[in-house]
Design a protein around this motif. Structure first.
Motif, PDB file in Angstrom:
ATOM      1  N   THR A   1     -11.821   5.216   4.389  1.00 30.24           N
ATOM      2  CA  THR A   1     -11.613   5.033   3.153  1.00 30.24           C
ATOM      3  C   THR A   1     -11.139   3.589   2.682  1.00 30.24           C
ATOM      4  O   THR A   1     -10.049   3.604   3.709  1.00 30.24           O
ATOM      5  CB  THR A   1     -10.833   6.174   2.406  1.00 30.24           C
ATOM      6  OG1 THR A   1     -10.024   6.443   2.934  1.00 30.24           O
ATOM      7  CG2 THR A   1     -10.886   7.714   2.241  1.00 30.24           C
TER       8      THR A   1
ATOM      9  N   GLU B   1     -13.497  -1.776  15.375  1.00 27.83           N
ATOM     10  CA  GLU B   1     -15.337  -2.898  15.828  1.00 27.83           C
ATOM     11  C   GLU B   1     -14.900  -2.653  17.441  1.00 27.83           C
ATOM     12  O   GLU B   1     -15.697  -2.730  18.566  1.00 27.83           O
ATOM     13  CB  GLU B   1     -15.312  -4.302  15.551  1.00 27.83           C
ATOM     14  CG  GLU B   1     -15.754  -4.458  14.120  1.00 27.83           C
ATOM     15  CD  GLU B   1     -14.625  -4.622  13.075  1.00 27.83           C
ATOM     16  OE1 GLU B   1     -13.463  -4.228  13.372  1.00 27.83           O
ATOM     17  OE2 GLU B   1     -14.568  -5.907  12.243  1.00 27.83           O
TER      18      GLU B   1
ATOM     19  N   VAL C   1      -3.284   8.237   4.295  1.00 32.83           N
ATOM     20  CA  VAL C   1      -3.091   9.032   3.098  1.00 32.83           C
ATOM     21  C   VAL C   1      -4.132  10.258   2.983  1.00 32.83           C
ATOM     22  O   VAL C   1      -4.140  10.777   1.802  1.00 32.83           O
ATOM     23  CB  VAL C   1      -3.612   8.296   1.777  1.00 32.83           C
ATOM     24  CG1 VAL C   1      -2.996   7.532   1.409  1.00 32.83           C
ATOM     25  CG2 VAL C   1      -4.972   7.945   2.559  1.00 32.83           C
TER      26      VAL C   1
ATOM     27  N   SER D   1     -12.455  -4.834   3.659  1.00 30.09           N
ATOM     28  CA  SER D   1     -12.127  -5.721   4.474  1.00 30.09           C
ATOM     29  C   SER D   1     -12.008  -5.623   6.841  1.00 30.09           C
ATOM     30  O   SER D   1     -11.502  -7.287   7.340  1.00 30.09           O
ATOM     31  CB  SER D   1     -10.378  -6.108   4.433  1.00 30.09           C
ATOM     32  OG  SER D   1      -9.613  -4.843   4.534  1.00 30.09           O
TER      33      SER D   1
ATOM     34  N   ASP E   1      -6.099   1.689  13.181  1.00 29.72           N
ATOM     35  CA  ASP E   1      -5.397   0.739  12.561  1.00 29.72           C
ATOM     36  C   ASP E   1      -4.970  -0.649  12.968  1.00 29.72           C
ATOM     37  O   ASP E   1      -4.235  -0.591  13.984  1.00 29.72           O
ATOM     38  CB  ASP E   1      -4.361   0.816  11.559  1.00 29.72           C
ATOM     39  CG  ASP E   1      -4.385   0.166  10.169  1.00 29.72           C
ATOM     40  OD1 ASP E   1      -5.225   0.857   9.070  1.00 29.72           O
ATOM     41  OD2 ASP E   1      -4.128  -0.869  10.179  1.00 29.72           O
TER      42      ASP E   1
ATOM     43  N   GLY F   1      -4.317   3.147   7.581  1.00 33.20           N
ATOM     44  CA  GLY F   1      -3.213   2.750   6.115  1.00 33.20           C
ATOM     45  C   GLY F   1      -1.882   3.846   6.445  1.00 33.20           C
ATOM     46  O   GLY F   1      -1.473   3.965   7.607  1.00 33.20           O
TER      47      GLY F   1
ATOM     48  N   ASN G   1      -3.400  -3.048  11.883  1.00 35.33           N
ATOM     49  CA  ASN G   1      -2.407  -3.647  11.534  1.00 35.33           C
ATOM     50  C   ASN G   1      -0.885  -2.670  11.666  1.00 35.33           C
ATOM     51  O   ASN G   1      -0.334  -1.666  10.942  1.00 35.33           O
ATOM     52  CB  ASN G   1      -2.132  -3.602   9.770  1.00 35.33           C
ATOM     53  CG  ASN G   1      -1.159  -3.866   9.208  1.00 35.33           C
ATOM     54  OD1 ASN G   1      -0.273  -4.384   9.877  1.00 35.33           O
ATOM     55  ND2 ASN G   1      -1.394  -4.517   7.689  1.00 35.33           N
TER      56      ASN G   1
ATOM     57  N   LEU H   1       0.037  -1.044   0.392  1.00 41.69           N
ATOM     58  CA  LEU H   1      -0.214   0.317  -0.182  1.00 41.69           C
ATOM     59  C   LEU H   1       0.767   1.511   0.036  1.00 41.69           C
ATOM     60  O   LEU H   1       0.464   2.367  -1.188  1.00 41.69           O
ATOM     61  CB  LEU H   1      -1.255   0.096   1.155  1.00 41.69           C
ATOM     62  CG  LEU H   1      -1.874   1.017   0.756  1.00 41.69           C
ATOM     63  CD1 LEU H   1      -3.209   0.590   0.107  1.00 41.69           C
ATOM     64  CD2 LEU H   1      -3.161   0.820   2.099  1.00 41.69           C
TER      65      LEU H   1
ATOM     66  N   MET I   1     -18.965  -2.080  13.286  1.00 41.74           N
ATOM     67  CA  MET I   1     -17.762  -1.155  12.912  1.00 41.74           C
ATOM     68  C   MET I   1     -18.873   0.374  12.693  1.00 41.74           C
ATOM     69  O   MET I   1     -18.234   1.373  13.723  1.00 41.74           O
ATOM     70  CB  MET I   1     -16.816  -0.992  12.196  1.00 41.74           C
ATOM     71  CG  MET I   1     -16.045  -0.641  11.774  1.00 41.74           C
ATOM     72  SD  MET I   1     -14.502  -0.498  10.976  1.00 41.74           S
ATOM     73  CE  MET I   1     -14.811  -1.029   9.867  1.00 41.74           C
TER      74      MET I   1
HETATM   75  C1  LIG Z   1      -6.587  -0.481   2.014  1.00 41.24           C
HETATM   76  S1  LIG Z   1      -6.515  -0.163   3.231  1.00 41.24           S
HETATM   77  C2  LIG Z   1      -6.899   1.706   3.171  1.00 41.24           C
HETATM   78  C3  LIG Z   1      -6.417   2.461   4.054  1.00 41.24           C
HETATM   79  C4  LIG Z   1      -6.326   3.648   3.713  1.00 41.24           C
HETATM   80  N1  LIG Z   1      -7.326   4.270   4.479  1.00 41.24           N
HETATM   81  C5  LIG Z   1      -6.280   4.792   2.104  1.00 41.24           C
HETATM   82  O1  LIG Z   1      -7.949   4.906   1.998  1.00 41.24           O
HETATM   83  O2  LIG Z   1      -5.313   4.410   1.417  1.00 41.24           O
HETATM   84  C6  LIG Z   1      -6.824  -0.930   4.587  1.00 41.24           C
HETATM   85  C7  LIG Z   1      -7.039  -0.338   5.802  1.00 41.24           C
HETATM   86  O3  LIG Z   1      -7.949  -0.931   5.982  1.00 41.24           O
HETATM   87  C8  LIG Z   1      -7.050  -1.673   7.758  1.00 41.24           C
HETATM   88  N2  LIG Z   1      -8.482  -2.415   8.375  1.00 41.24           N
HETATM   89  C9  LIG Z   1      -8.170  -3.687   7.654  1.00 41.24           C
HETATM   90  N3  LIG Z   1      -9.697  -3.610   8.625  1.00 41.24           N
HETATM   91  C10 LIG Z   1      -9.856  -3.190   9.873  1.00 41.24           C
HETATM   92  C11 LIG Z   1     -11.167  -3.505  10.876  1.00 41.24           C
HETATM   93  N4  LIG Z   1     -11.566  -4.348  11.382  1.00 41.24           N
HETATM   94  N5  LIG Z   1     -11.177  -1.763  11.698  1.00 41.24           N
HETATM   95  C12 LIG Z   1     -10.143  -1.077  11.396  1.00 41.24           C
HETATM   96  N6  LIG Z   1      -9.069  -0.970  10.076  1.00 41.24           N
HETATM   97  C13 LIG Z   1      -9.234  -2.075   9.572  1.00 41.24           C
HETATM   98  C14 LIG Z   1      -6.092  -2.331   7.799  1.00 41.24           C
HETATM   99  O4  LIG Z   1      -5.515  -2.439   8.628  1.00 41.24           O
HETATM  100  C15 LIG Z   1      -5.004  -0.674   6.231  1.00 41.24           C
HETATM  101  O5  LIG Z   1      -4.795  -0.357   6.583  1.00 41.24           O
END
Ligand SMILES: C[S@@+](CC[C@H](N)C(=O)[O-])C[C@H]1O[C@@H](n2cnc3c(N)ncnc32)[C@H](O)[C@@H]1O
Length: 263
Positions: free
Chosen positions: A155, A139, A94, A160, A109, A91, A111, A45, A167
């Motif tokens: 966003t 959540e 951004v 995922s 986040d 993430g 991760n 990413l 949430m």
């Molecule tokens: C595709 S990335 C998007 C990151 C950023 N929001 C962007 O627009 O570039 C998905 C993000 O959602 C996070 N994520 C996944 N499951 C999540 C959850 N249950 N609650 C919060 N964040 C989550 C991931 O770790 C990742 O940072």
């Protein structure tokens, strides 16, 4: 047609052992190497977002335009014409460029491998008061008090997340009355008449687990509008559209949903 079906069935039967082996390896990698997959996804990413796409930035500028006219519930922030924002699934960070000057940003986040990219990024925006990322999911945000956030931003996260309903309830809980939830998500193709093949490809890549495996649990075949509408916001304004994507292999995530929900 019957001949094609027969050939496909024959191919599957003669390669069954390899197909089973492939799924067994994918399953092993999925369950045993979560940390490696998260590391890979954060790196991936970062690579695709480090140079923002001008066209996508224009779309976001439009979505986030009204952030600047929110009046904070917090008297201290209000004095400085600033607001409190919660970004879920931040993430690499951004969306900084779209936040009004002086914004007080809380970021969540799950991760942990995004932290270094996020921290590098936030240094470029001294006009935003950001803190370290809270390592949790959307959540599980009990550390954020009820009615404490002026605007929630999310966003490309609902594709995922494990439990989007939970949430969304958390988002409603933490927002102040009248607070706004800004969202932009990639969704399942919404015009199957015109883009039926893309919809089938999204379904295939999702149900086989190939796309979620490669991209940290991301599903291509979700549509979140009815879930958002059913959460209990007083008003939801949303639109499906095709987002400008910077790479050809990302055409499968072109169909998007954007909008604002008000508590
Ligand atoms: C595709 S990335 C998007 C990151 C950023 N929001 C962007 O627009 O570039 C998905 C993000 O959602 C996070 N994520 C996944 N499951 C999540 C959850 N249950 N609650 C919060 N964040 C989550 C991931 O770790 C990742 O940072």
């Amino acid at each position: 047609m019957a001949e094609v079906d027969h050939m496909v069935a024959k191919w599957i039967t003669s390669n069954m052992i390899y197909i089973i082996l492939l799924f067994a390896v994918l399953w092993l990698l999925k369950t045993k190497f979560k940390d490696l997959r998260q590391r890979w996804f954060a790196f991936f990413l970062h690579q695709v977002t480090k140079k923002p796409s001008a066209k996508l930035e224009e779309v976001k500028k439009d979505i986030f335009a009204s952030l600047g006219s929110i009046v904070s519930h917090d008297p201290e922030l209000r004095k400085n014409k600033a607001i409190k924002i919660l970004e879920i699934g931040v993430g690499t960070g951004v969306n900084f460029a779209h936040y009004p000057d002086g914004s007080d940003l809380v970021a969540v986040d799950p991760n942990p491998h995004f932290s270094k990219y996020y921290n590098d990024n936030r240094k470029k925006f001294p006009n935003i008061h950001s803190c370290e990322v809270i390592n949790s999911t959307g959540e599980e945000m009990d550390m954020i008090p009820d009615n404490s956030i002026d605007a929630v931003v999310m966003t490309l996260v609902m594709c995922s997340a494990g439990d989007n309903k939970k949430m969304l309830q958390q988002i409603l809980r933490v927002l102040v009355p009248g607070g706004k939830f800004y969202f932009m998500e990639h969704i399942r193709e919404f015009d199957p008449e015109k883009h039926g093949l893309k919809q089938k490809l999204q379904d295939f890549l999702s149900v086989t687990g190939i796309w979620p495996f490669l991209f940290d649990g991301c599903y291509l075949n979700r549509d979140m509008l009815s879930l958002i509408e059913g959460t209990g916001f007083s008003k939801v304004t949303a639109e499906r559209f095709y987002a400008p994507v910077p790479y050809a292999f990302l055409k499968v995530i072109e169909p998007h949903l954007k909008g604002i929900a008000e508590k």
